[in-house]
Design a protein around this motif. Structure first.
Motif, mmCIF file in Angstrom:
data_model
loop_
_atom_site.group_PDB
_atom_site.id
_atom_site.type_symbol
_atom_site.label_atom_id
_atom_site.label_comp_id
_atom_site.label_asym_id
_atom_site.label_seq_id
_atom_site.Cartn_x
_atom_site.Cartn_y
_atom_site.Cartn_z
ATOM 1 N N ARG A 63 8.809 9.399 -7.298
ATOM 2 C CA ARG A 63 9.750 10.558 -6.772
ATOM 3 C C ARG A 63 10.632 9.904 -5.745
ATOM 4 O O ARG A 63 10.529 8.574 -5.205
ATOM 5 N N ARG A 64 11.650 10.764 -5.318
ATOM 6 C CA ARG A 64 12.381 10.123 -4.241
ATOM 7 C C ARG A 64 12.060 10.910 -2.837
ATOM 8 O O ARG A 64 11.514 11.942 -2.848
ATOM 9 N N ALA A 65 12.311 10.009 -1.758
ATOM 10 C CA ALA A 65 11.843 10.449 -0.288
ATOM 11 C C ALA A 65 12.620 9.962 0.487
ATOM 12 O O ALA A 65 13.194 9.060 0.421
ATOM 13 N N THR A 66 12.230 10.353 1.975
ATOM 14 C CA THR A 66 13.104 9.876 2.924
ATOM 15 C C THR A 66 12.234 8.868 3.747
ATOM 16 O O THR A 66 10.959 9.322 3.764
ATOM 17 N N LEU A 112 14.108 6.467 -0.071
ATOM 18 C CA LEU A 112 12.975 5.561 -0.906
ATOM 19 C C LEU A 112 12.661 6.017 -2.101
ATOM 20 O O LEU A 112 12.671 7.161 -2.519
ATOM 21 N N VAL A 113 12.009 5.222 -3.107
ATOM 22 C CA VAL A 113 11.570 5.680 -4.300
ATOM 23 C C VAL A 113 10.097 5.085 -4.296
ATOM 24 O O VAL A 113 9.645 4.303 -4.058
ATOM 25 N N VAL A 114 9.296 6.238 -4.540
ATOM 26 C CA VAL A 114 7.931 6.120 -4.131
ATOM 27 C C VAL A 114 7.034 6.225 -5.567
ATOM 28 O O VAL A 114 7.362 7.176 -6.552
ATOM 29 N N PRO A 162 0.616 -1.159 -0.084
ATOM 30 C CA PRO A 162 -0.067 0.119 0.078
ATOM 31 C C PRO A 162 0.772 1.228 0.071
ATOM 32 O O PRO A 162 0.374 2.467 -0.492
ATOM 33 N N GLU A 163 2.130 1.454 0.525
ATOM 34 C CA GLU A 163 3.133 2.433 0.635
ATOM 35 C C GLU A 163 3.621 2.676 -1.000
ATOM 36 O O GLU A 163 3.918 3.807 -1.346
ATOM 37 N N TYR A 164 3.682 1.643 -1.797
ATOM 38 C CA TYR A 164 4.103 1.546 -2.968
ATOM 39 C C TYR A 164 5.789 2.536 -2.822
ATOM 40 O O TYR A 164 5.828 3.368 -3.710
ATOM 41 N N ALA A 165 6.485 1.749 -2.199
ATOM 42 C CA ALA A 165 7.880 2.376 -1.906
ATOM 43 C C ALA A 165 8.830 1.547 -1.683
ATOM 44 O O ALA A 165 8.456 0.528 -0.813
ATOM 45 N N LEU A 166 10.052 1.539 -2.255
ATOM 46 C CA LEU A 166 10.992 0.581 -2.033
ATOM 47 C C LEU A 166 12.436 1.425 -1.815
ATOM 48 O O LEU A 166 12.394 2.391 -2.528
#
Length: 196
Positions: free
Chosen positions: A124-127, A136-138, A90-94
């Motif tokens: 997008r990139r995120a922490t 993270l890559v979201v 559900p977060e779609y982030a790795l």
């Protein structure tokens, strides 16, 4: 059950047993295997036949996958990143490390693909919310839509696989699982049991 046999009508070199294929048609793999069996004094050439079949199948699959990616203005590697993110939960982030391990490519290749997708506003990139040291890559909404559409295409009309019935699909999947396990086990042995 799925079975492979090299026996057929015609001579041992497969001459005249191409089934009427034209000169531009790819060679019959069983003909090639029979030729090698004859050349090597009736040696068991099933490993050659299996690998030749897998290679030809992979060419067809990659060509159609590339077509799907291009229909969205992407490269095949870019689409694989979106698909990996879309199935991640559900977060779609790795993390980038999770991406290159899942996709079996280098960290440099992942970085380039992510940069292209960021420029297209598909990721997008995120922490990490609980640890700013973790990057993270979201997946963005637009990227999620592309991934879902691509997967819907793959499961509904991809390389003719939708024409297989449930029993055929299960038998092929079981055979491929055995093949994958065999190949990866042999790879582990040759690489000293270590993987990147």
């Amino acid at each position: 059950m799925i079975a492979l046999s090299l026996t057929s009508e015609g001579n041992e070199h497969g001459v005249g047993s191409s089934g009427g294929h034209g000169p531009s048609a790819p060679p019959d793999l069983k003909d090639l295997a029979r030729q090698w069996s004859s050349e090597l004094r009736r040696a068991d050439v099933h490993p050659f036949l299996i690998t030749a079949m897998v290679q030809r199948i992979s060419l067809h699959i990659e060509r159609q996958f590339v077509d799907i990616a291009r229909s969205h203005g992407l490269g095949a590697g870019d689409l694989r990143v979106l698909l990996a993110l879309a199935r991640s939960g559900p977060e779609y982030a790795l993390r980038p490390t999770e991406l290159f391990r899942q996709l079996l490519i280098t960290s440099g290749a992942v970085s380039k693909q992510v940069e292209r997708l960021v420029a297209l506003n598909l990721v997008r990139r995120a922490t990490h919310p609980s640890d700013i040291r973790i990057q993270l890559v979201v997946l963005e909404d637009a990227g999620h839509q592309i991934a879902r559409h691509a997967m819907e295409t793959i499961i509904s009309s991809f390389c003719g696989l939708q024409s297989l019935d449930t029993q055929q699909s299960n038998e092929i999947a079981a055979a491929l699982k055995l093949l994958l396990t065999t190949v990866e086990s042999a790879s582990d042995l040759t690489e000293g049991g270590k993987r990147e």
